[in-house]
Enzyme design. Structure first.
Site, mmCIF file in Angstrom:
data_model
loop_
_atom_site.group_PDB
_atom_site.id
_atom_site.type_symbol
_atom_site.label_atom_id
_atom_site.label_comp_id
_atom_site.label_asym_id
_atom_site.label_seq_id
_atom_site.Cartn_x
_atom_site.Cartn_y
_atom_site.Cartn_z
ATOM 1 N N GLU A 37 0.871 -1.160 -0.174
ATOM 2 C CA GLU A 37 0.082 0.062 -0.053
ATOM 3 C C GLU A 37 1.085 1.201 -0.037
ATOM 4 O OE1 GLU A 37 -3.367 0.492 0.393
ATOM 5 O OE2 GLU A 37 -4.269 -1.542 0.484
ATOM 6 N N ASP A 46 -7.845 7.107 -3.912
ATOM 7 C CA ASP A 46 -7.329 5.805 -4.649
ATOM 8 C C ASP A 46 -7.777 5.584 -6.180
ATOM 9 O OD1 ASP A 46 -9.604 4.584 -4.507
ATOM 10 O OD2 ASP A 46 -9.149 3.434 -2.781
#
Length: 171
Positions: A37, A46
């Protein structure tokens, strides 16, 4: 071991050598997620347009400010609690620490609800470990699109699933 980046492999090996290979899958999960991540100290959107900060943290509690490393690690630990609880509650077969790590990073990304209804879980609880692992490769879509980043992530998770011990990480 193909599929696992060198930096992550080194982190997993360090945890394994320190004795984390048997009961410390949580630290291997943290290290894996930090690699997969990354750490974003400032909030961003995102690939699916979801407001995200730190190590994949989402939710209405995100403030538009810079987060400290300690805050990010606290959020990660908090976000992982329901993931670990789901593994304990839903998985009915024994798992290696590496399989638990791969499963935890997968659930962290896809969500507990999706995992609880998945073919992956059904195959796993039927004892079809290879079939469960292979199901991970199907989870590569976000916002209706197939993403190379998710394909890469699943490849790493599947490779972690296959680790048998420290010797695999030394290769």
């Amino acid at each position: 071991m193909a599929g696992i980046p060198k930096k992550l492999k080194a982190a997993l090996l360090a945890v394994t050598i320190a004795g984390g290979g048997v009961g410390g899958y949580q630290e291997m999960t943290r290290q894996s997620l930090i690699h997969l991540e990354n750490i974003a100290y400032m909030p961003y959107r995102d690939i699916a347009g979801v407001l995200t900060v730190c190590v994949g943290h989402t939710g209405p509690d995100i403030e538009m400010r810079r987060y400290s490393h300690a805050e990010c690690m606290a959020l990660l630990d908090s976000d992982l609690k329901p993931v670990y609880a789901a593994i304990d509650r839903l998985v009915r077969v024994p798992l290696t620490p590496y399989q638990k790590t791969a499963l935890a990073t997968f659930i962290f990304n896809t969500g507990v609800t999706a995992f609880s209804k998945s073919t992956l879980l059904k195959k796993l609880n039927a004892g079809d470990y290879a079939g469960a692992r292979d199901q991970m490769a199907r989870w590569v879509f976000a916002a209706g699109h197939k993403w190379k980043g998710l394909m890469n992530r699943r490849e790493v998770e599947m490779a972690i699933w296959n680790i048998r011990g420290a010797d695999d990480l030394r290769q």
